[in-house]
Design a protein around this motif. Structure first.
Motif, mmCIF file in Angstrom:
data_model
loop_
_atom_site.group_PDB
_atom_site.id
_atom_site.type_symbol
_atom_site.label_atom_id
_atom_site.label_comp_id
_atom_site.label_asym_id
_atom_site.label_seq_id
_atom_site.Cartn_x
_atom_site.Cartn_y
_atom_site.Cartn_z
ATOM 1 N N ALA A 12 0.833 -1.204 0.000
ATOM 2 C CA ALA A 12 0.000 0.000 0.000
ATOM 3 C C ALA A 12 0.866 1.252 0.000
ATOM 4 N N PHE A 13 1.992 1.194 0.716
ATOM 5 C CA PHE A 13 2.914 2.331 0.770
ATOM 6 C C PHE A 13 3.532 2.597 -0.599
ATOM 7 N N VAL A 14 3.901 1.523 -1.293
ATOM 8 C CA VAL A 14 4.522 1.674 -2.613
ATOM 9 C C VAL A 14 3.523 2.257 -3.617
ATOM 10 N N LYS A 15 2.272 1.784 -3.548
ATOM 11 C CA LYS A 15 1.264 2.234 -4.503
ATOM 12 C C LYS A 15 0.825 3.672 -4.249
ATOM 13 N N ASN A 16 0.679 4.007 -2.971
ATOM 14 C CA ASN A 16 0.235 5.366 -2.643
ATOM 15 C C ASN A 16 0.740 5.739 -1.252
ATOM 16 N N PRO A 17 1.970 6.268 -1.173
ATOM 17 C CA PRO A 17 2.566 6.603 0.115
ATOM 18 C C PRO A 17 1.720 7.553 0.955
ATOM 19 N N ALA A 18 1.077 8.507 0.313
ATOM 20 C CA ALA A 18 0.302 9.507 1.049
ATOM 21 C C ALA A 18 -0.839 8.870 1.828
ATOM 22 N N ILE A 19 -1.522 7.902 1.208
ATOM 23 C CA ILE A 19 -2.641 7.243 1.880
ATOM 24 C C ILE A 19 -2.137 6.274 2.945
ATOM 25 N N ALA A 20 -1.086 5.519 2.616
ATOM 26 C CA ALA A 20 -0.551 4.539 3.569
ATOM 27 C C ALA A 20 -0.061 5.205 4.838
ATOM 28 N N ARG A 21 0.480 6.410 4.702
ATOM 29 C CA ARG A 21 1.030 7.100 5.861
ATOM 30 C C ARG A 21 -0.052 7.770 6.699
ATOM 31 N N GLN A 22 -1.297 7.566 6.335
ATOM 32 C CA GLN A 22 -2.398 8.064 7.148
ATOM 33 C C GLN A 22 -2.927 6.992 8.095
ATOM 34 N N LYS A 23 -2.322 5.797 8.050
ATOM 35 C CA LYS A 23 -2.787 4.686 8.874
ATOM 36 C C LYS A 23 -1.754 4.329 9.935
ATOM 37 N N SER A 24 -2.229 4.095 11.156
ATOM 38 C CA SER A 24 -1.334 3.684 12.239
ATOM 39 C C SER A 24 -0.807 2.285 11.964
ATOM 40 N N LEU A 44 11.845 -7.052 13.193
ATOM 41 C CA LEU A 44 10.729 -6.372 12.532
ATOM 42 C C LEU A 44 11.062 -4.906 12.298
ATOM 43 N N GLY A 45 11.644 -4.271 13.311
ATOM 44 C CA GLY A 45 11.997 -2.862 13.179
ATOM 45 C C GLY A 45 13.006 -2.616 12.078
ATOM 46 N N ARG A 46 14.047 -3.474 12.016
ATOM 47 C CA ARG A 46 15.057 -3.317 10.962
ATOM 48 C C ARG A 46 14.449 -3.552 9.579
ATOM 49 N N ALA A 47 13.533 -4.522 9.497
ATOM 50 C CA ALA A 47 12.888 -4.807 8.211
ATOM 51 C C ALA A 47 12.065 -3.608 7.736
ATOM 52 N N LEU A 48 11.281 -3.032 8.637
ATOM 53 C CA LEU A 48 10.455 -1.882 8.263
ATOM 54 C C LEU A 48 11.325 -0.691 7.877
ATOM 55 N N GLY A 49 12.437 -0.508 8.607
ATOM 56 C CA GLY A 49 13.337 0.594 8.277
ATOM 57 C C GLY A 49 13.999 0.392 6.930
ATOM 58 N N THR A 50 14.400 -0.845 6.648
ATOM 59 C CA THR A 50 15.082 -1.144 5.389
ATOM 60 C C THR A 50 14.141 -1.010 4.198
ATOM 61 N N LEU A 51 12.861 -1.263 4.405
ATOM 62 C CA LEU A 51 11.897 -1.162 3.307
ATOM 63 C C LEU A 51 11.709 0.276 2.834
ATOM 64 N N GLY A 52 12.160 1.226 3.635
ATOM 65 C CA GLY A 52 12.120 2.615 3.191
ATOM 66 C C GLY A 52 10.840 3.361 3.533
ATOM 67 N N MET A 53 10.063 2.838 4.471
ATOM 68 C CA MET A 53 8.821 3.520 4.829
ATOM 69 C C MET A 53 9.067 4.709 5.750
ATOM 70 N N TYR A 54 10.264 4.768 6.321
ATOM 71 C CA TYR A 54 10.633 5.896 7.182
ATOM 72 C C TYR A 54 11.972 6.451 6.713
ATOM 73 N N VAL A 55 12.282 7.651 7.116
ATOM 74 C CA VAL A 55 13.505 8.302 6.649
ATOM 75 C C VAL A 55 14.738 7.553 7.141
ATOM 76 N N TYR A 56 14.699 7.099 8.405
ATOM 77 C CA TYR A 56 15.850 6.436 9.005
ATOM 78 C C TYR A 56 15.601 4.935 9.116
ATOM 79 N N SER A 57 16.641 4.156 8.875
ATOM 80 C CA SER A 57 16.487 2.692 8.881
ATOM 81 C C SER A 57 16.810 2.053 10.217
ATOM 82 N N ASP A 58 17.393 2.809 11.151
ATOM 83 C CA ASP A 58 17.757 2.227 12.446
ATOM 84 C C ASP A 58 16.553 2.168 13.376
ATOM 85 N N VAL A 59 16.648 1.321 14.406
ATOM 86 C CA VAL A 59 15.591 1.179 15.404
ATOM 87 C C VAL A 59 16.010 1.931 16.657
#
Length: 244
Positions: A12-24, A44-59
């Motif tokens: 969902a983030f890849v398809k539409n980042p603006a909408i995905a970032r509106q969900k907790s 899990l934290g490292r995986a989410l960071g590496t996927l690029g959904m946040y600016v920083y990849s560290d936990v």
């Protein structure tokens, strides 16, 4: 279920980042001692960071002392500063129930002023920064459900993913032991080339061990005895009874 949830959120983030970032997208990880809550949270934290959904990849790993101050009135600004430092990254709070101490003398019991301040700041942070952070809280099931989440009704709305890790069976612990032993005995060790000791210059081959390779080092009787010990331990020292 966890992998599917992460995959769906990432797609969902890849398809539409603006909408995905509106969900907790915050997690509660529960289970008894030794089941791997911290390891899962960090992975899990490292995986989410590496996927690029946040600016920083560290936990950003925090504990109660990072949110609660020594004196009354100082907790809110400390919590606000610590949480602000976690913007655009994954934040992990282990033993999260330590954050929510209760005054049992009152009828009904009420969170202490320190807990009220810290959880109030946490809720405000999660509400104001939906999609800009992922918060992972881990702890024992009863403590998380009855202490942590009950300290502020709004927390239940912000933690959307609940994960429970069962206790390992003796046979599973035997498998984990053999797999880890095989990994440790590889030559060069798997850490080489991943921030650990580098492999010797010019070497291109390495010994890769598997569980079945390591199993041959033990007699059937020795492995059976190991499982019997693990079984006796789990039956004699119930993990749930050791958790206070």
């Amino acid at each position: 279920d966890l992998l599917n949830s992460v995959a769906m959120h990432f797609n969902a983030f890849v398809k539409n980042p603006a909408i995905a970032r509106q969900k907790s997208f915050n997690f509660i990880i529960m289970g008894n001692a030794g089941v791997g809550k911290t390891r899962l949270a960090l992975t899990l934290g490292r995986a989410l960071g590496t996927l690029g959904m946040y600016v920083y990849s560290d936990v950003k790993v925090i504990d109660r002392s990072a949110l609660v101050a020594e004196y009354e009135g100082q907790t809110a600004p400390r919590s606000k500063q610590t949480l602000s430092d976690g913007l655009e990254r994954v934040i992990f709070l282990d033993e999260a129930y330590m954050l929510t101490t209760w005054d049992r003398q009152k009828k009904p019991p009420m969170p202490t002023s320190y807990s009220a301040e810290s959880t109030g700041e946490l809720l405000t942070f999660l509400e104001n920064n939906v999609g800009s952070t992922c918060f992972i809280a881990a702890g024992y099931e009863d403590k998380m459900l009855e202490d942590f989440l009950m300290a502020n009704p709004g927390l239940k709305r912000r933690f959307t993913q609940y994960i429970y890790i069962d206790d390992y069976k003796p046979q599973e612990l035997e498998r984990i032991y053999l797999d880890e032993l095989a990994r440790k005995m590889e030559d060069p060790p798997p850490e080489a080339g991943r921030g650990g000791r580098a492999a010797p210059a010019g070497s291109s081959s390495r010994t890769v061990l598997r569980r079945d390779d390591v199993r041959k080092w033990f007699t059937d009787g020795a492995l059976k005895y190991l499982v019997e010990i693990l079984t006796a331990r789990s039956e004699t020292h119930k993990v749930s009874a050791m958790v206070t």
